[in-house]
Scaffold this motif. Sequence first.
Motif, short mmCIF file in Angstrom:
data_model
loop_
_atom_site.label_atom_id
_atom_site.label_comp_id
_atom_site.label_asym_id
_atom_site.label_seq_id
_atom_site.Cartn_x
_atom_site.Cartn_y
_atom_site.Cartn_z
N PRO A 196 -13.46 -20.90 11.41
CA PRO A 196 -12.96 -19.87 12.33
C PRO A 196 -11.64 -19.30 11.82
N ILE A 197 -11.74 -18.58 10.72
CA ILE A 197 -10.55 -18.02 10.05
C ILE A 197 -10.77 -16.54 9.81
N ILE A 198 -9.72 -15.74 9.97
CA ILE A 198 -9.74 -14.34 9.55
C ILE A 198 -8.75 -14.20 8.39
N ARG A 199 -9.24 -13.74 7.26
CA ARG A 199 -8.38 -13.49 6.10
C ARG A 199 -7.84 -12.06 6.23
N ILE A 200 -6.57 -11.90 5.94
CA ILE A 200 -5.89 -10.62 6.17
C ILE A 200 -5.17 -10.22 4.89
N TYR A 201 -5.71 -9.19 4.21
CA TYR A 201 -5.07 -8.64 3.02
C TYR A 201 -4.46 -7.29 3.40
N SER A 202 -3.20 -7.09 3.01
CA SER A 202 -2.56 -5.81 3.30
C SER A 202 -1.85 -5.31 2.05
N GLU A 203 -1.76 -4.00 1.91
CA GLU A 203 -1.11 -3.41 0.74
C GLU A 203 -0.25 -2.23 1.18
N ALA A 204 0.91 -2.11 0.53
CA ALA A 204 1.85 -1.02 0.83
C ALA A 204 2.73 -0.79 -0.40
N PRO A 205 3.55 0.27 -0.39
CA PRO A 205 4.40 0.56 -1.55
C PRO A 205 5.48 -0.50 -1.80
N THR A 206 5.83 -1.31 -0.79
CA THR A 206 6.79 -2.39 -1.00
C THR A 206 6.24 -3.67 -0.40
N SER A 207 6.72 -4.80 -0.91
CA SER A 207 6.25 -6.09 -0.39
C SER A 207 6.64 -6.26 1.07
N ALA A 208 7.83 -5.74 1.43
CA ALA A 208 8.29 -5.86 2.82
C ALA A 208 7.35 -5.11 3.76
#
Length: 462
Positions: free
Chosen positions: A431-443
């Motif tokens: 019961p896990i949701i993996r969450i990948y996110s991407e943006a121009p900065t790590s913050a």
Amino acid sequence: MALIKSISGIRGTIGGSAGEGLSPIDIVKFTAAYAQWLKETNSSLKHKVVVGRDARISGEMVQKLVVGTLMGYGVNVIDAGLATTPTVEVAVTMENADGGIILTASHNPKQWNALKLLNSKGEFLSDADGKRILTIAETDAYSFVNVDDLGKVVGEASYNQKHIDMVLSLKSVDVKAVKDAKLKVVVDAVNSVGGVVIPDLLEQMGVEVVKLYCEPNGLFPHNPEPLPEHLVDIANLVVQEKAHLGIVVDPDVDRLAFVCEDGSMFGEEYTLVAVADYLLSQSKGNVVSNLSSSRALKDIAIKHGVEYYASAVGEVNVVAKMKEVGAVIGGEGNGGVIYPEIHYGRDALVGVAIFLTHLAHSKKTCLEMRNSYPNYFISKNKIELTPAINVDQVLEKVKAKYADNQINDIDGVRIDIENKWVHLRKSNTEPIIRIYSEAPTSAEAEAFAGQIIADIRSICNL
């Protein structure tokens, strides 16, 4: 101990009880199920299968069990010995074989091994075929042949060189330009089969090679997944040797990463980006990557005036989308390059040859090339839920909340907002949701992931 059964093959830790790890009994069972599937789907009187393995410690044991079981099913075996995953894939088609089995647990640690199963095209099985094999294994529906019909084995250790020859003959590979560039390269092959194949490829391209962990003894000197935190040694050696770059492959050589001349990481996500940039400069065509890969590939597609398409996660899904849209290049953000001109499979040899051609033609350093591409940062997170929570319903509620934005739900939920995205996928086993996110900065990437995690916690009252 662990045993993971999926449509793409059987993966597990060596040792333990049958059904709990990848025991000899499990190896025989699933190999026999694969052989039975071959008989069901192909009416040949005598089937032929290519078997190859990486250099991990358990490889010889697993190989003997697999080959013996195939023989017992009346299947002739082409034993490719130590061979990369893409090498076995091309060997299947060159041999006109009915399938292939690759003995490798890819980037997993030394206690793991796996049976990766191929069809007659040298490609991973479809969802339906994979499920059929799992069903056969569950029912023990096997029928071995009598002594007069046993399969035969032919050893064929030349396929690594045949694969190299295929790569060097590609129109997109300029061996002369690479030789003229007089490159010096450090190779980290984590003491697996890449320690033989990648230096051979480079030397045949006129590259000076410095070997690091290239002894194919299966004693991985560091975590074999080619992530920055595992690549300190090669980063230091590249600087110490004043090399032009470093090349890193995983144990079965289908993932590829580069290290710049200053010891900084080129980034696995940017392997495919750089290769696609060069290929699209030579000829136009569509490109594909999966939903969890960097949007930098889409930027490259826009730059060259071609279409970008996203697929569900998984090599078999990327390949299916590539065929659907007629893509000239595709792959995954884990350093996997798929170039249909040679075959539909992730291939580090192809990636190396095209990248070095690109570097030689550009007259740039590795770092200069990396800095020429859009800069994005990916954050990888997960949230653990209770078994009572309906994960699909949670994803639907997240999708509804962000319905005014660009949504792709072919594999979980991906939300694109301006120059950033987040991809949510549920685990098939927990019961896990993996969450990948991407943006121009790590913050920004971390903040976007945090926002989604907060949404999920609110939905679930956590």
